[in-house]
Enzyme design. Structure first.
Site, short mmCIF file in Angstrom:
data_model
loop_
_atom_site.label_atom_id
_atom_site.label_comp_id
_atom_site.label_asym_id
_atom_site.label_seq_id
_atom_site.Cartn_x
_atom_site.Cartn_y
_atom_site.Cartn_z
N LYS A 67 0.86 -1.20 0.00
CA LYS A 67 0.00 0.00 0.00
C LYS A 67 0.88 1.23 0.00
CE LYS A 67 -4.03 2.01 0.51
NZ LYS A 67 -3.64 2.83 -0.66
N LYS A 91 5.26 2.31 8.25
CA LYS A 91 4.07 3.11 8.61
C LYS A 91 2.85 2.20 8.79
CE LYS A 91 3.72 6.81 6.15
NZ LYS A 91 3.35 7.75 5.05
N LYS A 103 5.14 2.03 -3.12
CA LYS A 103 5.12 3.44 -3.56
C LYS A 103 5.35 3.50 -5.06
CE LYS A 103 4.83 7.48 -1.41
NZ LYS A 103 4.22 7.69 -0.08
N THR A 187 -4.67 12.90 6.72
CA THR A 187 -3.26 12.96 7.13
C THR A 187 -3.07 14.05 8.18
OG1 THR A 187 -2.66 12.24 4.91
CG2 THR A 187 -0.88 13.09 6.28
N ASN A 218 -2.08 19.79 1.28
CA ASN A 218 -3.22 19.13 1.90
C ASN A 218 -3.00 18.84 3.40
OD1 ASN A 218 -4.51 16.62 2.89
ND2 ASN A 218 -5.67 16.76 1.00
N SER A 349 -7.22 5.40 4.14
CA SER A 349 -7.17 4.61 2.90
C SER A 349 -7.59 3.16 3.18
CB SER A 349 -5.74 4.59 2.33
OG SER A 349 -5.52 5.71 1.51
N1 GLU Z 1 0.83 8.92 0.22
C1 GLU Z 1 0.35 8.78 1.55
C2 GLU Z 1 1.47 8.41 2.49
O1 GLU Z 1 2.64 8.65 2.22
C3 GLU Z 1 -0.87 7.87 1.65
C4 GLU Z 1 -0.66 6.46 1.24
C5 GLU Z 1 -1.96 5.65 1.13
O2 GLU Z 1 -3.01 6.16 1.48
O3 GLU Z 1 -1.86 4.52 0.69
O4 GLU Z 1 1.24 7.93 3.58
#
Ligand code: GLU
Length: 422
Positions: A67, A91, A103, A187, A218, A349
């Site tokens: 993810k 994370k 990613k 976030t 954001n 998410s």
């Molecule tokens: N891009 C965001 C992060 O770095 C969200 C990732 C997601 O929702 O999968 O945490």
């Protein structure tokens, strides 16, 4: 960014040493599972063909499907994508989600694209990666310079290619397309909940706390709004075009409205006599709480000694370099690390993915309540780990995540098992 990945891994090594984890676990977590490089080639509005480099990395899937977001940025490179996927692995583990880390990125400057070109880049990215991603394999989401509409194009492309509507392949979608309520501000809100949970222990009292935010996208703008409503004083904000300082404070809603009108925070209305400061000065400006919410490596050995804040809430991914951590720890500056502080986005998410798969959609209060409980629980867990090992919150968070990853990886057997041990 050749050192970024090596530097990120030092945090894994440090946590592994403190926990004395099995060597197999370390081996598993030291390398990405797979990274696919490609060229996103699209027809530009002027009729020419243009290729942009792109990558998607599935770093580790011990805890579940990978993810993580997709970033559109001119400086994106494979090293950065791998590092961001590594951070996502930790994370998701810290947040207790059934996900591994991934990613993606396209090396493109979205400011130089028309909306039609942006749509072609987004759809082409999904064409390149349709067999790499999947609702049970790898689930992208927005990141820097990607948003709900980019996700809408991508999910549409995937659904067309597979001839099956598949909302669960992407999160951060617009609500009418199966997005979750509360994903937009998740976030910033998650970071706010973490701060509220730990505030007393960090010596933070809203009315006495002056906040500086680096970046006003954001995450930062939503977090600033919540902090303002809770009585914190926002004294500094910045974006890529400049920075503003006002000891008397500013209303983030007005700053945001100004940014929407002019494209920049510079010149936004404030309460007192504001002054423009350099973007770099923001990190070391006179404040109590520093919220880095822009790019990687902003707090380094070069400026860590001059940071005046007593708490840093990392809304960006990787804003503090490995070497700066020790300096800050020695100086007694609390760092609430990215893998906890900005985990609210991926947490909602996860809620979106659950809703897509269950076909049952939650109201905004339910999303917020579940997010708050999640962030409170994991902030407490990270605090407890840091306390037990008498270390900072960064090491506490890495150890907390590593324990979960170790349990999942070890459940397949480790070298001790295969060598006849238990
Ligand atoms: N891009 C965001 C992060 O770095 C969200 C990732 C997601 O929702 O999968 O945490």
């Amino acid at each position: 960014m050749p050192d970024l990945f090596a530097s990120a891994k030092k945090r894994l090594m440090a946590a592994a040493e403190m926990l004395d984890v099995d060597g197999d676990v370390l081996e598993m977590l030291s390398y990405p599972k797979e990274t696919l490089s490609s060229s996103v080639t699209v027809r530009m509005d002027n009729g020419s063909l243009k290729s942009f480099k792109a990558w998607r990395c599935r770093y580790n899937d011990a805890l579940g499907p990978t993810k993580g977001g997709i970033r559109f940025h001119p400086d994106a490179c494979i090293e950065e994508v791998m590092t961001l996927a590594f951070w996502m692995t930790f994370k998701c583990a810290v947040a207790g989600l059934p996900f591994g880390g991934g990613k993606g990125a396209v090396a493109v400057d979205t400011k130089k694209l028309s909306n039609r070109e942006l749509e072609r880049v987004s759809r082409q990215f999904m064409q390149n990666y349709a067999t790499f991603v999947g609702p049970d394999r790898d689930i992208p989401a927005p990141d820097m310079y990607t948003n709900g509409i980019v996700m809408a194009w991508m999910v549409d492309e995937y659904s067309k290619m597979t001839d099956t509507p598949t909302p669960g392949v992407i999160t951060g979608k617009p609500v009418p397309l199966g997005g979750s309520k509360g994903r937009e501000d998740a976030t910033g809100r998650g970071g706010f909940y973490v701060l509220c949970t730990l505030a007393e222990r960090l010596g933070i009292e809203p009315a006495k706390t002056r906040v500086a935010l680096q970046g006003f996208g954001n995450a930062a703008s939503h977090c600033a709004q919540l902090l303002h409503e809770a009585g914190y004083r926002i004294v500094a904000v910045s974006d890529s075009s400049g920075a503003l300082y006002d000891a008397d404070g500013m209303d983030p809603a007005e700053v945001l409205a100004h940014k929407k009108d002019t494209g920049s925070v510079a010149g936004a209305p404030t309460k007192g006599k504001s002054r423009e400061i350099g973007g770099e000065e923001l990190v070391t400006c006179d404040c109590d709480l520093l919220v880095p919410a822009a790019l990687e490596d902003q707090i380094t050995c070069d400026n860590a000694a001059d940071v005046q804040a007593k708490v840093i809430l990392e809304l960006a991914n990787g804003p503090t370099s490995f070497d700066a951590d020790d300096l800050l720890l020695e100086r007694g500056v609390w760092v609430v690390p990215d893998i906890l502080a900005n985990a609210g986005g991926v947490t909602v998410s996860y809620f979106e993915w659950l809703q897509n798969r269950g076909g049952d959609y939650w109201d905004a209060d339910t999303v917020r309540d579940r997010l708050r409980r999640k962030m409170e629980t994991e902030a407490e867990n990270v605090w407890a780990m840091a306390e037990e090992y008498e270390t900072g919150l960064r090491a506490g968070a890495y150890m907390h995540g590593l324990k979960r990853l170790e349990a999942a990886i070890s459940a397949h057997g480790t070298r001790a098992y295969f060598n006849g041990g238990s």
